[in-house]
Design a protein around this motif. Structure first.
Motif, PDB file in Angstrom:
ATOM      1  N   VAL A  20     -33.378  14.397   5.036  1.00  0.00           N
ATOM      2  CA  VAL A  20     -32.916  15.707   5.604  1.00  0.00           C
ATOM      3  C   VAL A  20     -33.769  15.644   6.929  1.00  0.00           C
ATOM      4  CG1 VAL A  20     -32.720  18.077   5.556  1.00  0.00           C
ATOM      5  CG2 VAL A  20     -32.154  16.819   3.561  1.00  0.00           C
ATOM      6  N   VAL A  21     -34.844  15.412   7.047  1.00  0.00           N
ATOM      7  CA  VAL A  21     -35.802  15.731   8.093  1.00  0.00           C
ATOM      8  C   VAL A  21     -35.366  14.566   9.144  1.00  0.00           C
ATOM      9  CG1 VAL A  21     -38.184  15.457   9.234  1.00  0.00           C
ATOM     10  CG2 VAL A  21     -37.749  16.527   7.171  1.00  0.00           C
ATOM     11  N   LEU A  22     -35.185  13.271   8.651  1.00  0.00           N
ATOM     12  CA  LEU A  22     -34.599  12.360   9.710  1.00  0.00           C
ATOM     13  C   LEU A  22     -33.190  12.685  10.030  1.00  0.00           C
ATOM     14  CD1 LEU A  22     -36.101   9.215   7.816  1.00  0.00           C
ATOM     15  CD2 LEU A  22     -36.539  10.027   9.892  1.00  0.00           C
ATOM     16  N   ILE A  28     -30.115  15.630  16.755  1.00  0.00           N
ATOM     17  CA  ILE A  28     -30.778  15.845  18.067  1.00  0.00           C
ATOM     18  C   ILE A  28     -30.482  14.481  19.008  1.00  0.00           C
ATOM     19  CG2 ILE A  28     -32.800  16.099  19.262  1.00  0.00           C
ATOM     20  CD1 ILE A  28     -33.918  17.650  16.990  1.00  0.00           C
ATOM     21  N   ILE A  29     -30.736  13.395  18.458  1.00  0.00           N
ATOM     22  CA  ILE A  29     -30.486  12.223  19.126  1.00  0.00           C
ATOM     23  C   ILE A  29     -29.292  11.933  19.507  1.00  0.00           C
ATOM     24  CG2 ILE A  29     -30.410   9.701  18.924  1.00  0.00           C
ATOM     25  CD1 ILE A  29     -33.204  10.063  17.424  1.00  0.00           C
ATOM     26  N   TRP A  30     -28.096  12.575  18.566  1.00  0.00           N
ATOM     27  CA  TRP A  30     -26.694  12.245  18.650  1.00  0.00           C
ATOM     28  C   TRP A  30     -26.267  13.382  19.860  1.00  0.00           C
ATOM     29  CZ3 TRP A  30     -22.959  15.874  17.475  1.00  0.00           C
ATOM     30  CH2 TRP A  30     -21.492  15.523  17.767  1.00  0.00           C
ATOM     31  N   GLY A  33     -27.639  11.725  23.216  1.00  0.00           N
ATOM     32  CA  GLY A  33     -26.705  10.569  23.427  1.00  0.00           C
ATOM     33  C   GLY A  33     -25.303  10.920  23.940  1.00  0.00           C
ATOM     34  N   THR A  34     -24.590  11.929  23.103  1.00  0.00           N
ATOM     35  CA  THR A  34     -23.580  12.416  23.651  1.00  0.00           C
ATOM     36  C   THR A  34     -23.435  13.033  25.086  1.00  0.00           C
ATOM     37  OG1 THR A  34     -23.009  12.815  21.415  1.00  0.00           O
ATOM     38  CG2 THR A  34     -21.301  13.744  23.045  1.00  0.00           C
ATOM     39  N   VAL A  35     -24.506  13.698  25.423  1.00  0.00           N
ATOM     40  CA  VAL A  35     -24.366  14.295  26.674  1.00  0.00           C
ATOM     41  C   VAL A  35     -24.648  13.344  27.598  1.00  0.00           C
ATOM     42  CG1 VAL A  35     -25.943  15.882  28.285  1.00  0.00           C
ATOM     43  CG2 VAL A  35     -25.192  16.575  25.846  1.00  0.00           C
ATOM     44  N   LEU A  36     -25.685  12.459  27.397  1.00  0.00           N
ATOM     45  CA  LEU A  36     -25.953  11.190  28.452  1.00  0.00           C
ATOM     46  C   LEU A  36     -24.724  10.413  28.551  1.00  0.00           C
ATOM     47  CD1 LEU A  36     -29.512  10.142  27.478  1.00  0.00           C
ATOM     48  CD2 LEU A  36     -28.575  11.335  29.551  1.00  0.00           C
ATOM     49  N   SER A  37     -23.970  10.230  27.498  1.00  0.00           N
ATOM     50  CA  SER A  37     -22.757   9.078  27.738  1.00  0.00           C
ATOM     51  C   SER A  37     -21.682   9.983  28.518  1.00  0.00           C
ATOM     52  CB  SER A  37     -22.412   8.691  26.480  1.00  0.00           C
ATOM     53  OG  SER A  37     -21.698   9.801  25.668  1.00  0.00           O
ATOM     54  N   CYS A  38     -21.685  11.406  28.269  1.00  0.00           N
ATOM     55  CA  CYS A  38     -20.781  11.980  28.994  1.00  0.00           C
ATOM     56  C   CYS A  38     -20.909  12.025  30.625  1.00  0.00           C
ATOM     57  CB  CYS A  38     -20.530  13.509  28.626  1.00  0.00           C
ATOM     58  SG  CYS A  38     -19.628  13.484  27.056  1.00  0.00           S
ATOM     59  N   LEU A  39     -22.531  12.171  30.984  1.00  0.00           N
ATOM     60  CA  LEU A  39     -22.855  12.303  32.285  1.00  0.00           C
ATOM     61  C   LEU A  39     -22.646  10.882  32.992  1.00  0.00           C
ATOM     62  CD1 LEU A  39     -25.890  14.496  31.879  1.00  0.00           C
ATOM     63  CD2 LEU A  39     -23.678  15.036  32.838  1.00  0.00           C
ATOM     64  N   CYS A  45     -25.442   2.025  25.849  1.00  0.00           N
ATOM     65  CA  CYS A  45     -26.699   2.132  25.185  1.00  0.00           C
ATOM     66  C   CYS A  45     -26.594   3.523  24.507  1.00  0.00           C
ATOM     67  CB  CYS A  45     -27.923   1.915  25.807  1.00  0.00           C
ATOM     68  SG  CYS A  45     -28.422   2.698  27.214  1.00  0.00           S
ATOM     69  N   CYS A  46     -26.098   4.696  25.436  1.00  0.00           N
ATOM     70  CA  CYS A  46     -26.100   5.777  24.745  1.00  0.00           C
ATOM     71  C   CYS A  46     -24.930   5.889  23.655  1.00  0.00           C
ATOM     72  CB  CYS A  46     -25.863   6.665  25.950  1.00  0.00           C
ATOM     73  SG  CYS A  46     -26.825   7.017  27.290  1.00  0.00           S
ATOM     74  N   ALA A  47     -24.091   5.339  23.741  1.00  0.00           N
ATOM     75  CA  ALA A  47     -23.170   5.233  22.921  1.00  0.00           C
ATOM     76  C   ALA A  47     -23.661   4.636  21.481  1.00  0.00           C
ATOM     77  CB  ALA A  47     -21.631   4.432  23.127  1.00  0.00           C
ATOM     78  N   ALA A  48     -24.354   3.584  21.563  1.00  0.00           N
ATOM     79  CA  ALA A  48     -24.929   2.702  20.534  1.00  0.00           C
ATOM     80  C   ALA A  48     -26.107   3.876  19.869  1.00  0.00           C
ATOM     81  CB  ALA A  48     -25.608   1.456  20.948  1.00  0.00           C
ATOM     82  N   LEU A  49     -26.797   4.357  20.767  1.00  0.00           N
ATOM     83  CA  LEU A  49     -27.604   5.376  20.304  1.00  0.00           C
ATOM     84  C   LEU A  49     -27.042   6.536  19.644  1.00  0.00           C
ATOM     85  CD1 LEU A  49     -30.890   5.957  20.663  1.00  0.00           C
ATOM     86  CD2 LEU A  49     -30.308   7.427  22.382  1.00  0.00           C
ATOM     87  N   ALA A  50     -25.944   7.040  19.895  1.00  0.00           N
ATOM     88  CA  ALA A  50     -25.328   7.982  18.950  1.00  0.00           C
ATOM     89  C   ALA A  50     -24.822   7.570  17.755  1.00  0.00           C
ATOM     90  CB  ALA A  50     -23.916   8.587  19.945  1.00  0.00           C
ATOM     91  N   ASN A  51     -24.305   6.076  17.843  1.00  0.00           N
ATOM     92  CA  ASN A  51     -23.871   5.813  16.509  1.00  0.00           C
ATOM     93  C   ASN A  51     -24.910   5.673  15.585  1.00  0.00           C
ATOM     94  OD1 ASN A  51     -21.258   5.433  17.061  1.00  0.00           O
ATOM     95  ND2 ASN A  51     -21.470   3.392  18.012  1.00  0.00           N
ATOM     96  N   PHE A  52     -26.118   5.130  16.087  1.00  0.00           N
ATOM     97  CA  PHE A  52     -27.561   5.212  14.971  1.00  0.00           C
ATOM     98  C   PHE A  52     -27.665   6.240  14.798  1.00  0.00           C
ATOM     99  CE2 PHE A  52     -32.166   5.675  14.954  1.00  0.00           C
ATOM    100  CZ  PHE A  52     -32.361   4.653  14.043  1.00  0.00           C
ATOM    101  N   ALA A  53     -27.691   7.425  15.691  1.00  0.00           N
ATOM    102  CA  ALA A  53     -28.020   8.772  15.113  1.00  0.00           C
ATOM    103  C   ALA A  53     -27.051   9.230  14.043  1.00  0.00           C
ATOM    104  CB  ALA A  53     -27.999   9.764  16.249  1.00  0.00           C
ATOM    105  N   MET A  54     -25.731   9.016  13.939  1.00  0.00           N
ATOM    106  CA  MET A  54     -24.839   9.484  12.967  1.00  0.00           C
ATOM    107  C   MET A  54     -25.047   8.659  11.625  1.00  0.00           C
ATOM    108  SD  MET A  54     -22.642  11.516  13.991  1.00  0.00           S
ATOM    109  CE  MET A  54     -21.653  11.602  12.611  1.00  0.00           C
ATOM    110  N   SER A  55     -25.747   7.428  11.655  1.00  0.00           N
ATOM    111  CA  SER A  55     -26.213   6.922  10.444  1.00  0.00           C
ATOM    112  C   SER A  55     -27.460   7.635   9.781  1.00  0.00           C
ATOM    113  CB  SER A  55     -26.422   5.354  10.621  1.00  0.00           C
ATOM    114  OG  SER A  55     -27.543   5.156  11.555  1.00  0.00           O
TER     115      SER A  55
END
Length: 73
Positions: A20-22, A28-30, A33-39, A45-55
């Motif tokens: 749960v902590v992870l 937070i990473i998601w 990553g979403t804000v960075l990919s929108c900007l 790599c921001c989209a890949a970071l968001a996918n990793f955060a979802m896992s």
């Protein structure tokens, strides 16, 4: 006979709390990553970071499911 595996739930609970902590870190990473990919949509790599955060966010459910499946009824 059904799902009568309360012991697996109790054994997996400490590991699920760590997960749960992870998951919170993953959320937070998601968001970042979403804000960075929108900007900057050119940063793939921001989209890949968001996918990793979802896992990471799905991790507590996977941990509890794995522990309950390992304990026989």
């Amino acid at each position: 006979m059904g799902d009568c595996r309360p012991l697996g739930f109790l054994v997996g609970l400490p590991f699920a709390l760590v997960a749960v902590v992870l998951a919170v870190v993953g959320a937070i990473i998601w968001v970042l990553g979403t804000v960075l990919s929108c900007l900057c949509p050119c940063c793939i790599c921001c989209a890949a970071l968001a996918n990793f955060a979802m896992s990471l966010i799905k991790l507590p459910f996977k941990v509890i499911s794995w522990f309950t499946d390992q304990i026989p009824c």
